[in-house]
Design a protein around this motif. Structure first.
Motif, PDB file in Angstrom:
ATOM      1  N   CYS A 163       0.828  -1.208   0.000  1.00 37.05           N
ATOM      2  CA  CYS A 163       0.000   0.000   0.000  1.00 37.05           C
ATOM      3  C   CYS A 163       0.868   1.266   0.000  1.00 37.05           C
ATOM      4  N   GLN A 164       1.949   1.254   0.752  1.00 36.44           N
ATOM      5  CA  GLN A 164       2.851   2.417   0.762  1.00 36.44           C
ATOM      6  C   GLN A 164       3.465   2.646  -0.613  1.00 36.44           C
ATOM      7  N   ARG A 165       3.865   1.570  -1.294  1.00 38.66           N
ATOM      8  CA  ARG A 165       4.455   1.724  -2.616  1.00 38.66           C
ATOM      9  C   ARG A 165       3.414   2.208  -3.628  1.00 38.66           C
ATOM     10  N   ILE A 166       2.179   1.744  -3.497  1.00 36.96           N
ATOM     11  CA  ILE A 166       1.118   2.227  -4.398  1.00 36.96           C
ATOM     12  C   ILE A 166       0.929   3.724  -4.208  1.00 36.96           C
ATOM     13  N   ASN A 167       0.885   4.176  -2.966  1.00 41.25           N
ATOM     14  CA  ASN A 167       0.746   5.606  -2.699  1.00 41.25           C
ATOM     15  C   ASN A 167       1.953   6.380  -3.215  1.00 41.25           C
ATOM     16  N   PHE A 168       3.153   5.800  -3.055  1.00 38.97           N
ATOM     17  CA  PHE A 168       4.369   6.467  -3.520  1.00 38.97           C
ATOM     18  C   PHE A 168       4.324   6.685  -5.037  1.00 38.97           C
ATOM     19  N   TYR A 169       3.993   5.643  -5.776  1.00 38.25           N
ATOM     20  CA  TYR A 169       3.956   5.769  -7.234  1.00 38.25           C
ATOM     21  C   TYR A 169       2.809   6.672  -7.687  1.00 38.25           C
ATOM     22  N   ASN A 170       1.713   6.699  -6.980  1.00 37.44           N
ATOM     23  CA  ASN A 170       0.625   7.624  -7.305  1.00 37.44           C
ATOM     24  C   ASN A 170       1.068   9.069  -7.120  1.00 37.44           C
ATOM     25  N   ASN A 171       1.898   9.310  -6.085  1.00 36.53           N
ATOM     26  CA  ASN A 171       2.394  10.671  -5.874  1.00 36.53           C
ATOM     27  C   ASN A 171       3.379  11.077  -6.973  1.00 36.53           C
ATOM     28  N   GLN A 172       4.076  10.097  -7.558  1.00 39.12           N
ATOM     29  CA  GLN A 172       4.985  10.401  -8.663  1.00 39.12           C
ATOM     30  C   GLN A 172       4.205  10.736  -9.935  1.00 39.12           C
ATOM     31  N   SER A 173       3.250   9.888 -10.249  1.00 36.76           N
ATOM     32  CA  SER A 173       2.459  10.084 -11.473  1.00 36.76           C
ATOM     33  C   SER A 173       1.218   9.213 -11.386  1.00 36.76           C
ATOM     34  N   ALA A 174       0.100   9.759 -11.823  1.00 29.52           N
ATOM     35  CA  ALA A 174      -1.149   8.998 -11.861  1.00 29.52           C
ATOM     36  C   ALA A 174      -1.494   8.565 -13.275  1.00 29.52           C
ATOM     37  N   TYR A 194      -7.429  -7.900   1.651  1.00 34.69           N
ATOM     38  CA  TYR A 194      -8.472  -6.898   1.447  1.00 34.69           C
ATOM     39  C   TYR A 194      -7.873  -5.494   1.502  1.00 34.69           C
ATOM     40  N   GLN A 195      -6.903  -5.284   2.405  1.00 35.13           N
ATOM     41  CA  GLN A 195      -6.217  -3.990   2.476  1.00 35.13           C
ATOM     42  C   GLN A 195      -5.499  -3.678   1.162  1.00 35.13           C
ATOM     43  N   ILE A 196      -4.850  -4.674   0.577  1.00 37.37           N
ATOM     44  CA  ILE A 196      -4.158  -4.472  -0.696  1.00 37.37           C
ATOM     45  C   ILE A 196      -5.173  -4.206  -1.803  1.00 37.37           C
ATOM     46  N   GLN A 197      -6.262  -4.957  -1.817  1.00 34.91           N
ATOM     47  CA  GLN A 197      -7.261  -4.791  -2.873  1.00 34.91           C
ATOM     48  C   GLN A 197      -7.910  -3.405  -2.799  1.00 34.91           C
ATOM     49  N   LYS A 198      -8.141  -2.896  -1.581  1.00 39.14           N
ATOM     50  CA  LYS A 198      -8.709  -1.557  -1.429  1.00 39.14           C
ATOM     51  C   LYS A 198      -7.742  -0.494  -1.942  1.00 39.14           C
ATOM     52  N   ALA A 202      -8.424   2.045  -4.973  1.00 45.61           N
ATOM     53  CA  ALA A 202      -8.397   3.485  -4.744  1.00 45.61           C
ATOM     54  C   ALA A 202      -7.290   4.187  -5.510  1.00 45.61           C
ATOM     55  N   SER A 203      -6.393   3.441  -6.121  1.00 48.03           N
ATOM     56  CA  SER A 203      -5.264   4.042  -6.829  1.00 48.03           C
ATOM     57  C   SER A 203      -5.731   4.793  -8.068  1.00 48.03           C
ATOM     58  N   LYS A 204      -5.202   6.004  -8.255  1.00 45.78           N
ATOM     59  CA  LYS A 204      -5.497   6.759  -9.469  1.00 45.78           C
ATOM     60  C   LYS A 204      -4.822   6.118 -10.678  1.00 45.78           C
ATOM     61  N   SER A 205      -3.601   5.615 -10.468  1.00 46.14           N
ATOM     62  CA  SER A 205      -2.925   4.878 -11.532  1.00 46.14           C
ATOM     63  C   SER A 205      -3.464   3.459 -11.574  1.00 46.14           C
ATOM     64  N   PRO A 206      -3.608   2.895 -12.738  1.00 49.38           N
ATOM     65  CA  PRO A 206      -4.039   1.496 -12.800  1.00 49.38           C
ATOM     66  C   PRO A 206      -2.979   0.593 -12.191  1.00 49.38           C
ATOM     67  N   VAL A 207      -3.422  -0.397 -11.441  1.00 48.98           N
ATOM     68  CA  VAL A 207      -2.515  -1.336 -10.807  1.00 48.98           C
ATOM     69  C   VAL A 207      -2.693  -2.690 -11.472  1.00 48.98           C
ATOM     70  N   TYR A 208      -1.629  -3.171 -12.132  1.00 48.05           N
ATOM     71  CA  TYR A 208      -1.650  -4.449 -12.821  1.00 48.05           C
ATOM     72  C   TYR A 208      -0.847  -5.453 -11.997  1.00 48.05           C
ATOM     73  N   VAL A 209      -1.230  -6.717 -12.093  1.00 47.70           N
ATOM     74  CA  VAL A 209      -0.548  -7.795 -11.368  1.00 47.70           C
ATOM     75  C   VAL A 209       0.109  -8.714 -12.381  1.00 47.70           C
ATOM     76  N   VAL A 210       1.381  -9.020 -12.154  1.00 46.24           N
ATOM     77  CA  VAL A 210       2.135  -9.945 -12.997  1.00 46.24           C
ATOM     78  C   VAL A 210       2.575 -11.122 -12.122  1.00 46.24           C
ATOM     79  N   VAL A 211       2.089 -12.317 -12.476  1.00 47.54           N
ATOM     80  CA  VAL A 211       2.449 -13.520 -11.726  1.00 47.54           C
ATOM     81  C   VAL A 211       3.478 -14.299 -12.534  1.00 47.54           C
ATOM     82  N   LYS A 212       4.682 -14.421 -11.979  1.00 49.58           N
ATOM     83  CA  LYS A 212       5.765 -15.094 -12.691  1.00 49.58           C
ATOM     84  C   LYS A 212       5.851 -16.582 -12.353  1.00 49.58           C
ATOM     85  N   GLY A 213       5.621 -16.934 -11.106  1.00 47.29           N
ATOM     86  CA  GLY A 213       5.809 -18.326 -10.706  1.00 47.29           C
ATOM     87  C   GLY A 213       4.544 -18.977 -10.194  1.00 47.29           C
TER      88      GLY A 213
END
Length: 276
Positions: A163-174, A194-198, A202-213
């Motif tokens: 959640c902190q990293r999502i907020n950090f990247y949103n502050n850089q650019s949305a 649920y905290q991560i999903q919220k 709520a992120s202004k930038s789209p959040v994509y998930v990449v599953v490698k393994g």
């Protein structure tokens, strides 16, 4: 009668002669007896002196033996002390060698790491990060440096970090997407998920998930409910029937019920069309 008198006179004469002979013999033996007494006294004196000298020699021998034993004990103690000191010095030398080897290895590793980092910085200084609104171009997924590592069990500390990293990247650019990159995660806490999903919702930038393994349970739900999700051809995504151990006040319980219901229905409804 005359014969008896004559015999008595003869006996008296003989007794006198014997007495005279005894006196002469006693007189003759007196010097010898004196000499014998003198010799006996001298012998006793010499014996006493010899005994005294022998006793003195025995005392000296005992004294020398005690001194020798004491000196041997001191020598053994000094030898033991020296051997212990040698062993201590050898142990210290080995410890110093080990510490030196560890220090050399650590410095070598640090030098190698610095060299690699320097090489990476040189490469990075020449390469500019590529930001795309649509990261999937002709079947190739371009993941920018706006990425969040997601590994291990889903826990509250991991949720706080994401959640902190999502907020950090949103502050850089949305404008550009944020990537949550999952190497391997078995799932975990529903509340943390649920905290991560919220935060993702709520992120202004789209959040994509990449599953490698491998992604299972709560991690699979997070990946499925993301706006877009991507995986490798050999990636394993494991869903199971949603379960939850609910606790907290009524608001929290209600939110957990809604999230559990959404995860159960949303993952089944959206997964066929959201994976790339």
């Amino acid at each position: 009668m005359k014969e008896v008198d004559r015999m008595r006179a003869e006996k008296a004469r003989i007794d006198a002669e014997l007495a005279l002979a005894d006196a002469k013999r006693t007189e003759e033996l007196a010097p010898l007896n004196a000499e014998a007494s003198k010799l006996i006294a001298e012998r006793a004196l010499r014996l006493a002196k010899a005994n005294a000298e022998a006793a003195a020699l025995e005392d000296e021998r005992a004294k020398l033996e005690r001194q020798a034993g004491l000196e041997a004990a001191r020598s053994a103690a000094r030898l033991t002390e020296r051997n212990n000191k040698i062993r201590e010095l050898e142990a210290e030398a080995k410890q110093l060698q080990l510490e030196s080897a560890n220090t050399v290895a650590r410095l070598s590793n640090e030098i190698a790491r610095y060299q690699k980092e320097d090489e990476a910085r040189k490469v990075a200084s020449k390469a500019k990060p590529k930001y795309l609104k649509d990261p999937l171009v002709d079947g190739t997924l371009y993941i920018s440096d706006r990425r969040i590592a997601f590994n291990g069990a889903v826990t509250e500390p991991l949720a706080d970090y994401v959640c902190q990293r999502i907020n950090f990247y949103n502050n850089q650019s949305a404008e550009f997407p944020i990537f949550i990159v999952v190497d391997n995660s078995p799932g975990g806490s529903v509340a943390a998920g649920y905290q991560i999903q919220k935060a993702m919702a709520a992120s202004k930038s789209p959040v994509y998930v990449v599953v490698k393994g491998f992604a299972a349970s709560m991690t699979a739900v997070i990946a499925t409910l993301a706006e877009r999700s991507f995986c490798y051809p050999n990636t394993i995504i494991l869903h199971h029937q949603v379960s939850n151990t609910m606790r907290g006040n009524m608001t929290v319980l209600k939110e957990q019920i809604e999230f559990t219901t959404a995860g159960s229905s949303g993952s089944a409804r959206r997964s066929p069309r959201r994976w790339a």
